[in-house]
Design an enzyme around this catalytic site. Structure first.
Site, mmCIF file in Angstrom:
data_model
loop_
_atom_site.group_PDB
_atom_site.id
_atom_site.type_symbol
_atom_site.label_atom_id
_atom_site.label_comp_id
_atom_site.label_asym_id
_atom_site.label_seq_id
_atom_site.Cartn_x
_atom_site.Cartn_y
_atom_site.Cartn_z
ATOM 1 C CB SER A 215 29.583 98.652 30.054
ATOM 2 O OG SER A 215 29.911 98.542 28.445
ATOM 3 C CG ASN A 216 29.244 93.949 27.361
ATOM 4 O OD1 ASN A 216 30.172 94.231 26.348
ATOM 5 N ND2 ASN A 216 27.979 94.355 26.921
#
Ligand code: CTP
Length: 409
Positions: A215-216
């Site tokens: 993810s980020n």
């Protein structure tokens, strides 16, 4: 709300018993309130209670029961002239039918057809779920929407019949929220009023195995700020978001997703019908080709994944969009990336891109401010200063409003 003249129209549904509380809330906010009560409404709430909380006589019949020298012979048009806004809660099937066909046999319906143009009318239908979904009620609601009324769907929950389902009137506090939004000058005058806006927000999660993901750092704050600002301007907003810890903005239809593929699937049904698509999500560009079932074991010293490209949701919309629809993107860049942003604008067939410098302190992911440079499709470039995300969202919407087909010369 202060000093605004509000008509509260009350019809004959059980939810009418909550309306003295609505009148009190409005009065507390400084509004002047007059109540128009239908014949049916009298069965569920007392005229005396409403007169007491509003501090005014309650308006019911067009024809005064007695005539004195003080009789107002134009009373049937006075309410419509006086009102800055009308709230009808609860609105019954019967009153919806009367309003949509122009019938006028009591003070509420008379007020509705004598209301000055441009004054907001908020209608809260509340009734049995089957009644609400019946073709005639739905047809009448559609007619009222095309006439410029705002109709808020009932909520689901326990009904007077003992059944559980669609049909409940929202709480008085919530009705007040809708009215405040409707009356804000931004909503009254915004070209976004009534437009359908879809916003994507937040990160996506791409599964590595049953318990891990790629993810980020996106928090979703920018996308949520845009959704909130658009709803405040009267747009019908759909927010498609990855996993975030944020409250749903008022009057926004929220869809939660995890992965890029789920985000695309949730967005696709809106591609044809929306007026504006704003892609603020930080979509993972790649996903593991073959996520493991269950939890991976740490048997190996080194492991390698194959990642495959995710769909580009914004590019997909840019490709499909019809004339008149607007595609708006963000370009998150860590280097001086104006040229990259311009390339994305053209490659994805966008109408505007917001170049978003990423430094983790003043702009970009998970901070409360942003520094945006807006680049329009004809190259016009506007540098914005560091702004709270809510204000940056407002500036972005100002720029989008100018690009709407009806505002182009
Ligand atoms: N976007 C999208 N779907 C993707 C990737 C990006 O909808 N799979 C959208 C983003 O929401 C943003 C715009 O495309 O509005 C640009 O995203 P950005 O991450 O800046 O650029 P990318 O197109 O992913 O290119 P790169 O990562 O090479 O900079």
């Amino acid at each position: 709300m202060k000093g605004k003249n509000i008509i509260v129209g009350i019809c004959g549904g059980i939810a009418a018993y909550k309306t003295p509380q609505l009148v009190r809330l409005l009065k507390k906010q400084g509004a002047n309130v007059k109540v128009a009560l239908t014949e049916g409404g009298c069965h569920f709430v007392s005229e005396l209670a409403l007169a007491t909380v509003s501090g005014e006589q309650v308006y019911r019949k067009i024809f005064p029961p007695t005539f004195t020298e003080n009789t107002d012979y134009t009373g049937h048009i006075s309410l419509g002239e006086w009102a800055d806004a009308v709230v009808i809660a609860p609105a019954t099937a019967n009153t919806l039918a009367k309003l949509s066909s122009g019938l006028c046999d009591d003070m509420l319906t008379a007020c509705f057809i004598t209301l000055r143009p441009g004054k907001p009318v908020l209608i809260f239908p509340a009734m049995d779920g089957q009644m609400f979904l019946s073709p005639s009620v739905q047809r009448n609601i559609k007619t009222l929407i095309t006439q410029g009324c705002t109709v808020i769907n009932p909520e689901s929950g326990e009904l007077a019949s003992g059944l559980c389902g669609l049909g409940r009137m929202p709480a008085p506090e919530s009705i007040l929220g809708y009215l405040e939004q409707e009356l804000s000058s931004a909503t009254l005058h915004s070209p976004l009023r009534g437009k359908s806006v879809v916003v994507t927000a937040g990160p996506t999660r791409e599964k590595i195995d049953g318990v891990r993901f790629i993810s980020n750092y996106s928090s979703g704050k920018m996308g949520f700020a845009i959704a909130r600002a658009a709803a405040k301007r009267g747009a019908r907003v759909t927010l498609i978001t990855g996993p975030v810890h944020l409250e749903t903005p008022f009057d926004v239809d929220r869809h939660d997703v995890e992965s890029a593929q789920e985000m695309l699937a949730a967005a696709l049904p809106f591609f044809r019908s929306c007026d504006i698509f704003i892609s603020a999500a930080a979509v993972s560009d790649y996903r593991p080709l073959a996520p493991c079932e269950g939890k991976m074991k740490k048997d190996e010293d080194e492991i390698a994944f194959t990642l495959v490209k995710n769909p580009d949701i914004l590019a997909e919309f840019g490709q499909q969009k019809a004339s008149g629809q607007l595609a708006i993107g963000f370009a998150l860049e860590t280097q001086t990336g104006l040229d990259n942003a311009r390339k994305k604008l053209s490659a994805k067939n966008l109408d505007l891109i917001a170049f978003n410098f990423f430094d983790r302190k003043t702009s970009g992911f998970d901070v409360d401010t942003n520094i945006l440079t807006l680049i329009e499709r004809d190259g016009i470039t506007t540098e914005l200063p560091q702004l709270p995300k809510d204000d940056a969202a407002g500036k972005l919407l100002d720029a989008i409003e100018k690009l709407l087909p009806e505002n182009l010369h």
